[in-house]
Design an enzyme around this catalytic site. Structure first.
Site, PDB file in Angstrom:
ATOM      1  N   ASN A   1      43.056  37.409  45.660  1.00 59.49           N
ATOM      2  CA  ASN A   1      42.210  38.421  45.507  1.00 59.49           C
ATOM      3  C   ASN A   1      40.948  37.585  46.730  1.00 59.49           C
ATOM      4  OD1 ASN A   1      40.181  41.294  45.678  1.00 59.49           O
ATOM      5  ND2 ASN A   1      39.106  40.002  44.646  1.00 59.49           N
ATOM      6  N   GLU A   2      40.331  37.793  47.850  1.00 56.69           N
ATOM      7  CA  GLU A   2      39.571  37.395  48.576  1.00 56.69           C
ATOM      8  C   GLU A   2      39.256  36.137  49.449  1.00 56.69           C
ATOM      9  OE1 GLU A   2      36.754  41.274  48.016  1.00 56.69           O
ATOM     10  OE2 GLU A   2      35.934  38.827  47.542  1.00 56.69           O
ATOM     11  N   ASN A   3      40.081  34.984  48.422  1.00 60.37           N
ATOM     12  CA  ASN A   3      40.515  34.001  48.748  1.00 60.37           C
ATOM     13  C   ASN A   3      40.746  33.176  49.746  1.00 60.37           C
ATOM     14  OD1 ASN A   3      39.992  33.498  46.524  1.00 60.37           O
ATOM     15  ND2 ASN A   3      42.404  32.576  45.042  1.00 60.37           N
TER      16      ASN A   3
ATOM     17  N   GLY B   1      37.736  33.677  51.182  1.00 63.00           N
ATOM     18  CA  GLY B   1      36.161  32.884  50.995  1.00 63.00           C
ATOM     19  C   GLY B   1      36.875  31.449  52.017  1.00 63.00           C
TER      20      GLY B   1
ATOM     21  N   SER C   1      44.180  40.200  49.950  1.00 65.60           N
ATOM     22  CA  SER C   1      43.680  41.041  50.388  1.00 65.60           C
ATOM     23  C   SER C   1      42.308  40.221  49.625  1.00 65.60           C
ATOM     24  CB  SER C   1      44.476  42.206  48.848  1.00 65.60           C
ATOM     25  OG  SER C   1      42.834  42.921  48.898  1.00 65.60           O
TER      26      SER C   1
END
Length: 792
Positions: free
Chosen positions: A411-413, A416, A457
């Site tokens: 999730n979002e790594n 990021g 994601s």
């Protein structure tokens, strides 16, 4: 297996002596049950328990055992949280470093006839993470906690909706299993469809205590096959099931399940039987490039599915309190809201068999994240080996479930790494790309090639080579997260996007009144303690200012923030659905909560439905009418055509019809049609609206509209166990809500956010109200209210 479920005792340096312990459970719930801590969910208690996560603990059990002569005796630990050492009668059986794995220890030599003592010691997890961080070097993280240095539920360490309650304990069942000759160590069925034939490939790994020849049999109904295991501990049994009834997602057919039985025998002796329910369905993820970017469409049984999804977080901060009935209640909330997919978010856990079994039964699709979220994760040892073992176990464990349709790397790594300043902080240190682009896809390809894998994601597809790649959150490709609306923009900004698939978007509102009341958090510092999002109160206020102007007092704040949340998500969902088939899915953040909190959830931490839930159920309806800037859009997610015949009216808020146009068309199955209207009915002014069926359109924000002062007649009467509250509108009423829980915490209502023209009526059904409760309270504010109570 013989369950070792008690009586356990909990020991710690901070305790005067042992206290009773519940297994499965955790230190916090044991201390709470013993009256040694205040409930961290209430008031400002949460930080008072921070010392628990920074302490060492031990669970101890004395039990009797008698040797029945079996060759092996194993201690089976389904889940230990997290840095644990296991000893039996003073003999160390093993150490653990991963909450997301199970463990099996050979206990045969350590067991004694008669009384035995089992001890599981849990070390201070912060000491472990601090030492590893010092060794490997720090890594960027969205939160000031070290969850990326240990394989433990990340949101245990706090999140922008969750408390910091760092648990320890035996969180899944533990027991002794004795066996001889051989046992089934792993059963991994791969289930597919080909030309109408159901194919089951059962991959089996046996553990042996002898070299005896074994027989492995698999059966689905009358269809059976077997293989011999001679001088081998691995086998593959193939079955064909002609023309099986298929498993379909909700809204597309019946989620038919079939019993699969796998039996291991030694001659005529049955050694072990493994049983699960499986489903036959074909599955693929369509990412075909086109002139707009590339698709992101889930295709089940050759039918493209528009995903109407919700994100799932752990159902309780203390996850051992979540049982099958609680899963069933929350998943029922999803189903009644017309949801067809649950995304299990990467900062939580791989859920229990109960969760996935229920999704199988209900036809709920599951998108499963691997457990990485919002941080850079080191790839060095010992973490790499832990991640590999965890992923191998969980991929194999979940293969029987037809509801599971996609694995997602994190999730979002990747987002990021690209956008959140990580690269400058990282230098040449690892951050997780080796997991997402090498290890995890290789494990899925090896163990479960029947399901697609997506690296992250959000992610926009293609190979990952570095910063020059396509932006990972490009809406034209792959999956997208949209958070600028919550953080910086008005919710009408959703219409500036034309995404292919939206995997996260959300808007905050407080929990129900009685939930906050129970949490002792209706005002002041206690209410602030139940807002975990940075700047969250200011963002709520910005939306109030934009739509309603100056809002004073708790009751108006509570109601109007909930209205804003519902409207924001309704606008987003309906806009994205109107783009079908360019956009083929939305996953709203979030379905549920893990404690009483101000958050993005549709159902709060006490299981109460917020107004958002009611808006979501309408926005996710199989057949949707929605006004959009280009006209009226009709979306049909059923398998049959939709003959649509209705008037579209421009109405004054005084109830006068100003213009009308008749719609008469057929909306194709699994399709959407836009009907332009500007020339026929005109644009509404500040004292007007457009209405078609249950769809409404207004010219601007509430503070700029000429609402009349609310006037209505409301009556309440008991009908058997329920109370019917009928409202007859004397003036226009917008977003009429009935907050039955303000009368009694157990009371619920069947509908919210009802808009009425003068002369219209609506009847709310209230359930769960005790017979001695005053029903008249249901007919007046703050229980019954509408937007033009406040704005007019």
């Amino acid at each position: 297996m013989t369950a070792l479920d008690g009586p356990w005792t909990l020991h710690g340096d901070a305790l005067d002596g042992p206290v009773p312990a519940t297994v499965p459970g955790c230190v916090h719930t044991d201390l709470l049950a013993a009256g040694l801590i205040d409930d961290p969910f209430l008031g400002e208690n949460e930080p008072k328990t921070a010392w628990i996560g920074r302490s060492a603990w031990a669970y101890q059990l004395d039990f009797d055992w008698s040797d029945a002569g079996d060759q092996r005796a194993d201690l089976v630990c389904a889940g230990l949280d997290t840095i644990a050492s296991v000893t039996l009668n003073g003999v160390t059986l093993g150490d653990t470093r991963n909450m997301h794995r199970s463990y099996r220890f050979d206990a045969r030599e350590a067991l004694r006839e008669g009384r035995n003592r089992l001890e599981v010691r849990f070390a201070d997890v912060y000491q472990y993470t601090d030492e590893l961080r010092e060794q490997l070097g720090d890594r960027p993280n969205s939160y000031p906690e070290p969850f990326n240095f240990v394989r433990k539920m990340a949101c245990n360490f706090g999140w922008d909706w969750g408390p910091t309650l760092v648990t320890a304990g035996i969180w899944r069942p533990i027991g002794l299993e004795t066996w001889s000759v051989a046992r089934l160590a792993e059963v991994r069925p791969l289930v597919t469809l080909r030309d109408g034939i159901g194919l089951v490939e059962v991959h089996v790994r046996a553990e042996r205590a002898s070299s005896a020849p074994l027989t492995l049999t698999a059966a689905v109904g009358e269809h059976r096959a077997e293989v011999q295991l001679i001088d081998s501990d691995q086998g593959l049994v193939r079955l064909e099931v002609p023309d099986p009834a298929r498993w379909w997602p909700r809204g597309y057919g019946e989620p038919t399940l079939h019993d699969l039985t796998v039996t291991l025998t030694d001659g005529d002796r049955e050694l072990e039987v493994w049983q699960r329910r499986i489903g036959f369905r074909d599955l693929r993820l369509d990412t075909t490039p086109d002139e707009s970017g590339s698709a992101f469409t889930l295709v089940v049984n050759d039918v493209p599915v528009f995903v109407r999804g919700v994100n799932w977080i752990p159902e309780d901060a203390f996850i051992t309190r979540v049982d099958r009935s609680r899963y069933a209640a929350r998943l029922a909330d999803a189903c009644v809201a017309n949801v067809n997919l649950i995304r299990v978010w990467g900062g939580g856990i791989y859920e229990s068999e109960d969760f996935y079994d229920l999704c199988d039964e209900l036809g709920l699709l599951v998108e499963q994240d691997f457990l990485f979220a919002c941080a850079a994760y080191p790839e060095e040892q010992p973490l790499w080996s832990e991640v590999e073992a965890e992923a191998r176990e969980q991929v194999a464990r979940l293969t029987p479930h037809p509801s599971l349709v996609m694995w997602v790397g994190n999730n979002e790594n990747v987002w990021g790494w690209r956008d959140w300043g990580w690269q400058a902080d990282l230098g040449d240190r690892t951050w997780g790309s080796g997991y997402y682009f090498e290890l995890l896809p290789s494990i899925v390809a090896e163990l479960d090639p029947t399901r697609p894998y997506w690296p992250a994601s959000p992610y926009s597809g293609g190979p990952f080579t570095g910063a020059a790649d396509r932006h990972p959150n490009d809406p034209a490709y792959g999956s997208t997260h949209i958070w600028d609306v919550w953080n910086t923009h008005d919710y009408t900004h959703y219409r500036s996007y034309k995404p292919r698939f939206v995997a996260e978007f959300g808007f905050q509102a407080p929990a129900a009144y009685s939930t906050l009341d129970r949490a002792q958090a209706l005002a002041g510092p206690a209410l602030t303690a139940h807002q975990k999002a940075g700047g969250g109160d200011g963002k709520l206020q910005r939306a109030l200012d934009e739509h309603f102007g100056d809002v004073q007092g708790f009751d108006d704040w509570h109601y109007l923030t909930q209205v804003n949340q519902a409207r924001a998500i309704q606008l987003g969902v309906e806009w994205f659905r109107s783009l079908r088939p360019h956009c083929m899915g939305t996953i709203v953040w979030q379905l549920n909560d893990c404690w009483p909190v101000i958050s993005w959830s549709a159902v709060d931490g006490d299981g109460r439905r917020k107004p958002l839930w009611y808006a979501l159920s309408r926005s996710y309806a199989d057949r949707l009418l929605t006004f959009q800037p280009d006209g009226l859009v009709a979306v049909n997610e059923t398998s049959s055509e939709w003959p649509l015949r209705l008037p579209v009216r421009r109405m004054s808020l005084a109830g006068e019809q100003l213009a009308t146009a008749d719609v008469d068309l057929v909306v194709p199955a699994r399709g959407a049609v836009t009907i332009p209207l500007a020339d026929s009915v005109g644009e509404p002014g500040p004292d007007e609206c457009l209405v078609a069926g249950n769809a409404w359109w207004f010219s601007g924000r509430d503070k700029d509209l000429a609402y009349p002062a609310a006037a209505y007649e409301a009556t309440a009467s008991r009908v058997e166990d329920d109370v019917l509250v009928t409202v007859i509108a004397e003036t226009f009423l917008r977003d009429l809500c009935l907050f039955a829980d303000r009368v009694h915490p157990a009371a619920t209502v069947d509908e919210q956010l009802v808009t009425l023209l003068p002369g219209d009526s609506f009847t709310f059904r209230v359930s769960g109200l005790p017979l001695d409760a005053a029903v008249d309270e249901l007919t007046a504010a703050p229980v019954l209210r509408c937007v033009n109570d406040r704005v007019g």
